[in-house]
Design an enzyme around this catalytic site. Structure first.
Site, PDB file in Angstrom:
ATOM      1  N   ARG A 232       0.852  -1.202   0.000  1.00  0.00           N
ATOM      2  CA  ARG A 232       0.000   0.000   0.000  1.00  0.00           C
ATOM      3  C   ARG A 232       0.882   1.245   0.000  1.00  0.00           C
ATOM      4  O   ARG A 232       2.033   1.208   0.385  1.00  0.00           O
ATOM      5  CB  ARG A 232      -0.932  -0.028   1.211  1.00  0.00           C
ATOM      6  CG  ARG A 232      -2.067  -1.012   0.987  1.00  0.00           C
ATOM      7  CD  ARG A 232      -2.881  -1.290   2.234  1.00  0.00           C
ATOM      8  NE  ARG A 232      -3.269  -0.091   2.935  1.00  0.00           N
ATOM      9  CZ  ARG A 232      -3.308   0.004   4.263  1.00  0.00           C
ATOM     10  NH1 ARG A 232      -2.968  -1.023   5.001  1.00  0.00           N
ATOM     11  NH2 ARG A 232      -3.689   1.108   4.826  1.00  0.00           N
TER      12      ARG A 232
ATOM     13  N   LYS B 293       3.871  -6.900  11.905  1.00  0.00           N
ATOM     14  CA  LYS B 293       3.025  -7.180  10.732  1.00  0.00           C
ATOM     15  C   LYS B 293       3.284  -8.574  10.172  1.00  0.00           C
ATOM     16  O   LYS B 293       4.406  -8.937   9.846  1.00  0.00           O
ATOM     17  CB  LYS B 293       3.283  -6.121   9.665  1.00  0.00           C
ATOM     18  CG  LYS B 293       2.375  -6.257   8.467  1.00  0.00           C
ATOM     19  CD  LYS B 293       2.153  -4.911   7.827  1.00  0.00           C
ATOM     20  CE  LYS B 293       1.558  -5.032   6.454  1.00  0.00           C
ATOM     21  NZ  LYS B 293       1.141  -3.747   5.914  1.00  0.00           N
TER      22      LYS B 293
ATOM     23  N   ARG C 111      -1.284   4.393  13.642  1.00  0.00           N
ATOM     24  CA  ARG C 111      -0.167   3.792  14.394  1.00  0.00           C
ATOM     25  C   ARG C 111      -0.342   4.035  15.881  1.00  0.00           C
ATOM     26  O   ARG C 111      -0.693   5.129  16.266  1.00  0.00           O
ATOM     27  CB  ARG C 111       1.180   4.401  13.961  1.00  0.00           C
ATOM     28  CG  ARG C 111       1.521   4.037  12.563  1.00  0.00           C
ATOM     29  CD  ARG C 111       2.984   4.181  12.280  1.00  0.00           C
ATOM     30  NE  ARG C 111       3.217   3.836  10.888  1.00  0.00           N
ATOM     31  CZ  ARG C 111       3.411   2.613  10.452  1.00  0.00           C
ATOM     32  NH1 ARG C 111       3.460   1.618  11.317  1.00  0.00           N
ATOM     33  NH2 ARG C 111       3.581   2.363   9.189  1.00  0.00           N
TER      34      ARG C 111
HETATM   35  C1  BTN Z   1       0.431  -3.764   2.388  1.00  0.00           C
HETATM   36  O1  BTN Z   1       1.248  -2.870   2.077  1.00  0.00           O
HETATM   37  O2  BTN Z   1       0.139  -3.988   3.557  1.00  0.00           O
HETATM   38  C2  BTN Z   1      -0.221  -4.583   1.317  1.00  0.00           C
HETATM   39  C3  BTN Z   1       0.686  -5.656   0.803  1.00  0.00           C
HETATM   40  C4  BTN Z   1       0.059  -6.535  -0.249  1.00  0.00           C
HETATM   41  C5  BTN Z   1       1.047  -7.500  -0.847  1.00  0.00           C
HETATM   42  C6  BTN Z   1       0.396  -8.485  -1.760  1.00  0.00           C
HETATM   43  S1  BTN Z   1       1.465  -9.810  -2.204  1.00  0.00           S
HETATM   44  C7  BTN Z   1       0.316 -10.368  -3.368  1.00  0.00           C
HETATM   45  C8  BTN Z   1      -0.235  -9.129  -4.046  1.00  0.00           C
HETATM   46  N1  BTN Z   1       0.612  -8.728  -5.136  1.00  0.00           N
HETATM   47  C9  BTN Z   1       1.196  -7.550  -4.920  1.00  0.00           C
HETATM   48  O3  BTN Z   1       1.988  -6.991  -5.700  1.00  0.00           O
HETATM   49  N2  BTN Z   1       0.804  -7.072  -3.726  1.00  0.00           N
HETATM   50  C10 BTN Z   1      -0.120  -7.951  -3.076  1.00  0.00           C
END
Ligand code: BTN
Length: 320
Positions: free
Chosen positions: A117, A182, A317
């Site tokens: 994100r 996380k 946070r």
């Molecule tokens: C975050 O930042 O918390 C979200 C992370 C999401 C990662 C997943 S891995 C599978 C899918 N493909 C990606 O490129 N991102 C999501």
């Protein structure tokens, strides 16, 4: 010969000589060597020792459709039109967006440009974690997708509970934590016309067996599932549990929105009654988290005022 066959042979972590690999895979030793070099370029930790051959420094359980189907509910099999497992993709979300089938699931052993994100990178080393994207089409009548990220977070928490993982918490809107660290992240990407059906890519990254070295570039506290369980979990079994829970949850979300998830959200919510800092664009808001409202909006108490925040670029946070 393709990578998959070579990897399946090397997955046991034992040495395999060039000769053995060339015989098993019916290719020349030069072809074996070239494929090993490609694996190396992808960041796969292949160890080559003269006189002994090649091995993966660590044995791995590769993702396997047969294994996933062995653990999945029959109903779940009927839910998804197609499930693909790729060795390496830029991003499973990207691939799911390109494949125009719904419901569709894309899994990969590694991502070369995994997306998190807020434009962050999602660290995606080979065969250690789960990178899963699910494409789902919501029809025009689906009331609001605002709380979908909370619903998916609940889905992950339910799947982990079912696998016997204790101590899973959710941090609004969709971080999955264990003890403030996380464990998993969710990235939703939607496309569609206003007033028409909306196709959403639900991207899930779940740390399973990532080592401290592999995750050293991550700039927040993180944890892998195998750090908290007695026996390492099978990634295929975890995928099956996640898909089962998704298949059960998404039709309910389509019909009734957040109401079917509210109770579980409250159970897993690890922010309620804690002091928080809410980053809203360039603004920071201090307050006490008071859970969520009936639509999944975050409630923050400041003095006598309770305000609801939802969507967008909001981040939360715990304050020090
Ligand atoms: C975050 O930042 O918390 C979200 C992370 C999401 C990662 C997943 S891995 C599978 C899918 N493909 C990606 O490129 N991102 C999501």
């Amino acid at each position: 010969m393709n990578f998959e066959e070579l990897l399946a042979t090397l997955a046991d972590g034992k040495f395999h000589s060039g000769e053995e690999l060339s015989n098993t895979l019916c290719v020349s030793r030069t072809a074996v060597w070239k494929q090993i070099a490609k694996l190396h370029d992808l960041g796969v930790d292949v160890n080559a020792v003269k006189g002994r051959g090649y091995r993966l420094r660590q044995s791995v359980e590769l993702l396997s459709l047969a294994e996933i189907y062995r653990h999945i509910d029959d109903k779940t099999c009927d839910t998804f039109d197609r499930i693909d497992i790729e060795l390496a993709v830029e991003s499973t979300n990207r691939m799911a967006a390109d494949v125009k089938v719904s419901p569709y699931v894309c899994l990969a052993e590694m991502q070369t440009a995994g997306r998190g994100r807020r434009g962050r990178e999602w660290v995606s080393p080979f065969a250690t974690n789960i990178y899963l994207s699910l494409a789902w089409q919501f029809n025009e009548a689906t009331s609001s997708l605002d709380s979908l990220s909370l619903c998916v977070a609940v889905v992950l928490a339910r799947a982990l509970r079912r696998l016997g993982c204790a101590g899973v918490g959710l941090k609004w809107p969709n971080d999955v934590l264990i003890g403030n660290r996380k464990l998993a992240g969710i990235l939703l990407e939607a496309s569609g016309e206003v007033g028409g059906p909306i196709r959403v890519i639900v991207g899930v990254g779940l740390n399973v067996a990532m080592s401290r070295g592999q995750g050293q570039s991550i700039d927040q506290d993180w944890i892998s599932l195998n750090e908290i369980v007695a026996e390492p979990l099978s990634r295929n079994e975890i995928v099956a549990a996640v898909l089962d829970e998704m298949a059960m949850a998404l039709p309910g979300f389509e019909e009734k929105g957040f109401s079917g998830f509210e109770k579980d959200w409250r159970e897993f919510d690890c922010l309620t009654d804690r002091p928080v800092v809410l980053q809203l664009g360039s603004k920071k808001i201090d307050g006490i988290a008071r859970g969520v409202d009936a639509t999944g909006g975050l409630l923050i108490e400041r003095g006598d005022t309770l305000t609801v925040y939802r969507g967008g670029e909001i981040s939360v946070r715990p304050s020090k």
